[in-house]
Write a protein that holds these residues in place. Structure first.
Motif, PDB file in Angstrom:
ATOM      1  N   LYS A 233       3.780  68.704 -24.948  1.00 42.85           N
ATOM      2  CA  LYS A 233       4.069  69.259 -26.311  1.00 42.85           C
ATOM      3  C   LYS A 233       5.436  68.184 -26.249  1.00 42.85           C
ATOM      4  CE  LYS A 233       8.103  70.859 -28.344  1.00 42.85           C
ATOM      5  NZ  LYS A 233       9.362  70.820 -28.150  1.00 42.85           N
ATOM      6  N   ALA A 234       5.503  67.420 -27.581  1.00 38.50           N
ATOM      7  CA  ALA A 234       6.710  66.543 -27.669  1.00 38.50           C
ATOM      8  C   ALA A 234       7.207  66.573 -29.273  1.00 38.50           C
ATOM      9  CB  ALA A 234       6.086  65.320 -27.379  1.00 38.50           C
ATOM     10  N   SER A 235       8.592  66.370 -29.444  1.00 37.40           N
ATOM     11  CA  SER A 235       8.867  66.571 -30.634  1.00 37.40           C
ATOM     12  C   SER A 235       8.991  65.339 -31.442  1.00 37.40           C
ATOM     13  CB  SER A 235      10.251  67.234 -30.462  1.00 37.40           C
ATOM     14  OG  SER A 235      10.320  68.523 -29.748  1.00 37.40           O
ATOM     15  N   SER A 236       9.205  64.233 -31.040  1.00 33.49           N
ATOM     16  CA  SER A 236       9.391  62.946 -31.785  1.00 33.49           C
ATOM     17  C   SER A 236       8.090  62.095 -31.720  1.00 33.49           C
ATOM     18  CB  SER A 236      10.517  62.120 -31.124  1.00 33.49           C
ATOM     19  OG  SER A 236      10.129  61.672 -29.789  1.00 33.49           O
ATOM     20  N   VAL A 237       7.769  61.300 -32.667  1.00 36.68           N
ATOM     21  CA  VAL A 237       6.734  60.341 -32.797  1.00 36.68           C
ATOM     22  C   VAL A 237       6.986  59.221 -31.733  1.00 36.68           C
ATOM     23  CG1 VAL A 237       5.652  58.813 -34.169  1.00 36.68           C
ATOM     24  CG2 VAL A 237       7.071  60.351 -35.309  1.00 36.68           C
ATOM     25  N   GLU A 238       8.172  58.878 -31.097  1.00 35.28           N
ATOM     26  CA  GLU A 238       8.082  57.998 -30.012  1.00 35.28           C
ATOM     27  C   GLU A 238       7.319  58.762 -28.878  1.00 35.28           C
ATOM     28  OE1 GLU A 238      10.712  58.847 -32.097  1.00 35.28           O
ATOM     29  OE2 GLU A 238      10.539  56.788 -33.284  1.00 35.28           O
ATOM     30  N   ARG A 239       7.657  59.857 -28.618  1.00 35.10           N
ATOM     31  CA  ARG A 239       7.250  60.647 -27.403  1.00 35.10           C
ATOM     32  C   ARG A 239       5.714  60.862 -27.622  1.00 35.10           C
ATOM     33  NH1 ARG A 239      11.829  64.743 -25.054  1.00 35.10           N
ATOM     34  NH2 ARG A 239      13.012  63.130 -24.224  1.00 35.10           N
ATOM     35  N   LEU A 240       5.464  61.295 -28.917  1.00 35.84           N
ATOM     36  CA  LEU A 240       3.890  61.647 -29.115  1.00 35.84           C
ATOM     37  C   LEU A 240       2.985  60.308 -28.898  1.00 35.84           C
ATOM     38  CD1 LEU A 240       4.275  63.777 -32.610  1.00 35.84           C
ATOM     39  CD2 LEU A 240       3.725  64.676 -30.440  1.00 35.84           C
ATOM     40  N   ARG A 241       3.529  59.167 -29.218  1.00 43.90           N
ATOM     41  CA  ARG A 241       2.864  57.949 -28.963  1.00 43.90           C
ATOM     42  C   ARG A 241       2.640  57.809 -27.519  1.00 43.90           C
ATOM     43  NH1 ARG A 241       2.086  54.989 -33.634  1.00 43.90           N
ATOM     44  NH2 ARG A 241       3.683  55.158 -35.076  1.00 43.90           N
ATOM     45  N   GLU A 242       3.872  57.851 -26.938  1.00 44.10           N
ATOM     46  CA  GLU A 242       3.995  57.528 -25.477  1.00 44.10           C
ATOM     47  C   GLU A 242       3.005  58.448 -24.719  1.00 44.10           C
ATOM     48  OE1 GLU A 242       8.277  58.096 -23.914  1.00 44.10           O
ATOM     49  OE2 GLU A 242       7.348  58.561 -22.170  1.00 44.10           O
ATOM     50  N   ASN A 243       2.869  59.667 -25.165  1.00 45.83           N
ATOM     51  CA  ASN A 243       2.099  60.575 -24.242  1.00 45.83           C
ATOM     52  C   ASN A 243       0.571  60.353 -24.421  1.00 45.83           C
ATOM     53  OD1 ASN A 243       4.603  61.753 -23.404  1.00 45.83           O
ATOM     54  ND2 ASN A 243       4.428  63.650 -24.572  1.00 45.83           N
ATOM     55  N   LEU A 244       0.137  59.931 -25.484  1.00 43.03           N
ATOM     56  CA  LEU A 244      -1.351  59.590 -25.946  1.00 43.03           C
ATOM     57  C   LEU A 244      -1.626  58.301 -25.054  1.00 43.03           C
ATOM     58  CD1 LEU A 244      -3.574  61.203 -27.426  1.00 43.03           C
ATOM     59  CD2 LEU A 244      -2.884  59.506 -29.522  1.00 43.03           C
TER      60      LEU A 244
END
Ligand SMILES: NC(=O)c1ccc[n+]([C@@H]2O[C@H](COP(=O)([O-])OP(=O)(O)OC[C@H]3O[C@@H](n4cnc5c(N)ncnc54)[C@H](OP(=O)(O)O)[C@@H]3O)[C@@H](O)[C@H]2O)c1
Length: 280
Positions: A233-244
């Motif tokens: 689970k992540a809240s920001s677009v930056e972290r969403l991108r990073e995690n994928l």
């Protein structure tokens, strides 16, 4: 550009993306935004649960994204309060209404709740829901070997997945081996150990620096490289991108051996032993 997310084949042939989005502890409004943004940056799998009380927001985010239904894998879960044959049959209908979907891709018994002793009849209902086309696959979560053994004796279908807490502090090797032995795919929940001090541990930050990636990417790579299916689970677009973005590098044998030293056996919440934990 992010490397496409591989899929894992469930026992009935349904393909599940190996990395998706977790949605626990986020309300409808915020999860609507997060789901929309996650799908825009390339996620194709969202894990929710009736107990998270955000299926409405998840469904709105899915619709906002406007992708064809067949391109997104959606899983939700049967909450403890709805365990039992008749209640479980009704519960998925209620989840589908909140999600505004005509089927989910995976429906999961959230916790075994052994004291209640209704998980076998709940499982019977889930098998029928799959036969009725309301879910493409059915699975369990937080099931221990004794719960899997009982389903093996009393039910005709093996769960497609067992969603359990897994991260480098709690690698769950024995339970994963038991899942493998039964042909059950292991899904890791709280893959980042909830984003706590695991991500500042010297072993993780050291490996991250050597590969030119972030600590979260090291931990998520540790999951996918072992064939686990996961959904941070992540809240920001930056972290969403990073995690994928964890499919373009690999951890070496030496890195994996160093990660093994992190295994303390600690749960993110020590009370959540599936033999005794109850939530409804
Ligand atoms: N079946 C079950 O019983 C069960 C139980 C628990 C969870 N789950 C499922 O598993 C999913 C994931 O577990 P989780 O949400 O408990 O924990 P998690 O995914 O391990 O960690 C989420 C936390 O890590 C932070 N984070 C995310 N990406 C990061 C990054 N790149 N760098 C630094 N910090 C980062 C997030 O912060 P921000 O949000 O601030 O970005 C959030 O606080 C849940 O959302 C749910 O879908 C299932």
């Amino acid at each position: 550009m992010t490397t496409p997310t591989p899929t894992v084949r469930l026992d009935n042939g349904v393909e599940i993306p190996q990395l998706g989005l977790g949605t626990a502890r986020v309300g409808d409004e915020e999860i609507r935004r997060i789901v929309r943004e996650a799908l825009a940056v390339g996620y194709r799998f969202v894990d929710t649960a009736a107990e998270y009380e955000n299926e409405v927001g998840v469904g709105q985010g899915l619709r906002d994204a406007g992708l064809p239904r067949g391109e997104v894998f959606v899983s939700t879960k049967l909450r403890g309060a709805d365990q039992g044959y008749a209640q479980a049959k009704q519960a998925l209908t209620d989840s589908l209404r909140r999600l505004q979907l005509d089927h989910v891709d995976l429906y999961i018994v959230h916790w075994p709740l052994p004291r209640l002793d209704r998980y076998v009849e709940s499982w019977q209902a889930l098998q029928e829901l799959a036969a009725e086309g309301l879910t493409r696959a059915v699975g369990v979560s937080n099931f221990l070997p004794e719960h899997l053994a009982r389903l093996g004796e009393e039910a005709s279908t093996v769960p497609a997945v067992n969603q359990i807490e897994v991260h480098p502090r709690l690698p769950q090797r024995e339970l994963r081996a038991e899942n493998d032995r039964r042909g059950i795919v292991t899904e890791s929940w709280s893959p980042l150990a909830n984003g706590g001090d695991l991500l500042t541990d010297d072993v993780v930050t050291g490996i991250a620096a050597e590969h030119g990636v972030t600590p979260a990417q090291v931990v998520l790579r540790w999951h996918v490289q072992q064939g686990l299916v996961t959904f941070p689970k992540a809240s920001s677009v930056e972290r969403l991108r990073e995690n994928l973005d964890v499919f373009g590098f690999a951890l070496g044998e030496d890195d994996l051996a160093r990660m093994d030293t992190l295994a303390t056996g600690e749960r993110t919440d020590p009370r959540q032993d599936p033999a005794t934990w109850e939530e409804f």
